[in-house]
Design an enzyme around this catalytic site. Structure first.
Site, short mmCIF file in Angstrom:
data_model
loop_
_atom_site.label_atom_id
_atom_site.label_comp_id
_atom_site.label_asym_id
_atom_site.label_seq_id
_atom_site.Cartn_x
_atom_site.Cartn_y
_atom_site.Cartn_z
N GLY A 75 -3.77 1.07 3.29
CA GLY A 75 -3.54 1.40 4.65
C GLY A 75 -3.74 -0.07 5.39
O GLY A 75 -3.81 -1.03 4.65
N GLU A 96 2.89 -0.48 3.41
CA GLU A 96 1.72 -0.87 2.77
C GLU A 96 1.56 -0.30 1.21
O GLU A 96 0.83 -0.92 0.53
CB GLU A 96 0.28 -0.14 3.50
N GLU A 150 0.40 -3.54 -0.84
CA GLU A 150 -0.75 -3.53 -1.55
C GLU A 150 -0.96 -2.89 -2.93
O GLU A 150 -1.82 -3.37 -3.55
CB GLU A 150 -1.74 -2.70 -0.42
N ASP A 174 -11.62 10.89 15.71
CA ASP A 174 -12.45 11.36 16.64
C ASP A 174 -13.88 10.58 16.50
O ASP A 174 -14.73 10.98 17.23
CB ASP A 174 -12.69 12.82 16.57
N GLU A 208 -7.77 -6.34 -5.68
CA GLU A 208 -7.52 -5.49 -6.75
C GLU A 208 -7.06 -4.12 -6.29
O GLU A 208 -7.50 -3.63 -5.29
CB GLU A 208 -8.91 -5.33 -7.58
#
Lengths: 230, 230
Positions: free
Chosen positions: B43, B59, B63, B79, B113
């Site tokens: 993310g 992402e 990633e 929240d 990693e």
DNA sequence: ACAAAAGTGTTAATCTTACACCCATGT
DNA sequence: ACATGGGTGTAAGATTAACACTTTTGT
């Protein structure tokens, strides 16, 4: 990490109410901006220290003077970069139900105007709110068939025929009264109050109430409230 | 209107994969910050001109060097005002499935990693990612019982026993092989390829494939893929 | 011939659907 | 007495659940 992000976050609420056998949606008239005088969902920007839930409830209070009965997150709208013409806004939409007794008084409203519209008679909406409403409508229809949310739209005591009409009008279909009654009663989540409705035409109708405690107990046990009928 | 908002918006993805009869989740090791060396979901922050979908896909590529097979919005976490210790972040979580053949190579990874973890063997996660994962796990379990998403986790051609094991292991229950097969075949969305699996022990098993076209046609007709079994 | 996994049908039980008449009241 | 909406039962059909043996291959 790119901290230089220029996106605002808002919440919007689709509030459904039910009265006179009609499903209604709460809309407010925009006071400012490109969409001045257009109708829109209740909503606004989230404050820095505020949770999303708090933001929705605050907007509901401020813009429509209303407290809802049921609130759940619906969907986050952020794939249309220009949904708000001013700047980029990602909106977390919430789906809310109010008890029909809360329908009349729209107090404390700081919006120019706040009104209930029948779902079948929605004016053109600001931003992408028509799209949000469409999704919310699908959600209420789907949810009604597997969760007893109808009670959040009815007064505390209601007639079986109210519940029946609620299902018919939201799902847009005829239902078999006998089978419907059997199914609902089989869950054991509504109970006879022993009272009767104020006299009107025909045979007096029993008043029922929703048994929240029993409902929660059944949920605990993993019971699924599926309602399949014609 | 309060334009002075100081909240960042991020996306996170829970990527499920399936191999050797195990459900796996893709995690990456954090390179920086308070959670350095903790495992976390894929993310990152959304860029100004980018849709949420684009952000997730970017992402996933950056990633983990991965392209997913299925992607849907899961829930927006906003929240807990302090879910990220640096500043306020609202995260839109996505639920993703990859074909098991994509499981092996995690290329292009700019994370320290990136690794697959068995759902039964998840390390402590950064931020509130354990909570997000928990919700995603509930979603995959629920979805499996009313939508044929299992095929997005399997290779193009698969054995009936693979599908069977997938359901067993994700739902954590025994199923009746005969009833399961009957039910799945009754939908008509998988077809016999005419081929057989590479020889192994026991009677040779037929290879099946998912028929996407037939599936879409049935969805059009409003068919609901409910799978109820022991 | 035996071990291993694949493939296959039937029956009882349950749930769903379709369907129509009587009831209690007000006018 | 009739108009109005409320309340009720049953039987046929469809779906689900429970259950075990045969097939095909490799060793």
């Amino acid at each position: 990490m790119e901290l230089n992000q220029n996106i605002k976050i808002a919440v919007d609420a689709i509030v459904f109410g039910y009265s006179e056998n009609k499903l209604n949606v709460l809309l407010i008239k925009q006071k400012f901006g490109v969409f001045k005088d257009h109708w829109a969902l209740v909503g606004g920007f989230v404050k820095d220290g505020e949770t999303l839930d708090e933001a929705v409830n605050r907007e509901l209070r401020e813009e429509a003077g209303i407290t809802v009965n049921y609130l759940e997150q619906l969907y986050t709208f952020g794939d249309n970069v220009h949904r708000d013409p001013r700047f980029r806004v990602v909106s977390v939409a919430y789906f809310a139900l109010v008890n029909s007794t809360a329908l009349q008084p729209i107090a404390d409203s700081d919006a120019d105007e706040a009104r209930w519209f029948s779902i079948n008679d929605i004016p053109p909406l600001a931003f992408d709110h028509d799209q949000i409403l469409k999704l919310a409508y699908q959600r209420i229809q789907a949810k009604l068939t597997y969760h007893p949310i109808g009670f959040d739209l009815l007064p505390k005591e209601f007639l079986f025929s109210d519940l029946e009409n609620l299902y018919c009008s939201i799902l847009n279909k005829e239902i078999d009264r006998r089978n419907f009654r059997k199914k609902i009663l089989s869950f054991g989540i509504i109970e006879d109050t022993g009272e009767y409705a104020p006299k009107s035409k025909g045979r007096p109708a029993k008043l029922y109430r929703f048994n929240q405690t029993k409902y929660e107990q059944l949920v605990q046990e993993g019971i699924f409230f599926e309602i399949n009928f014609a």
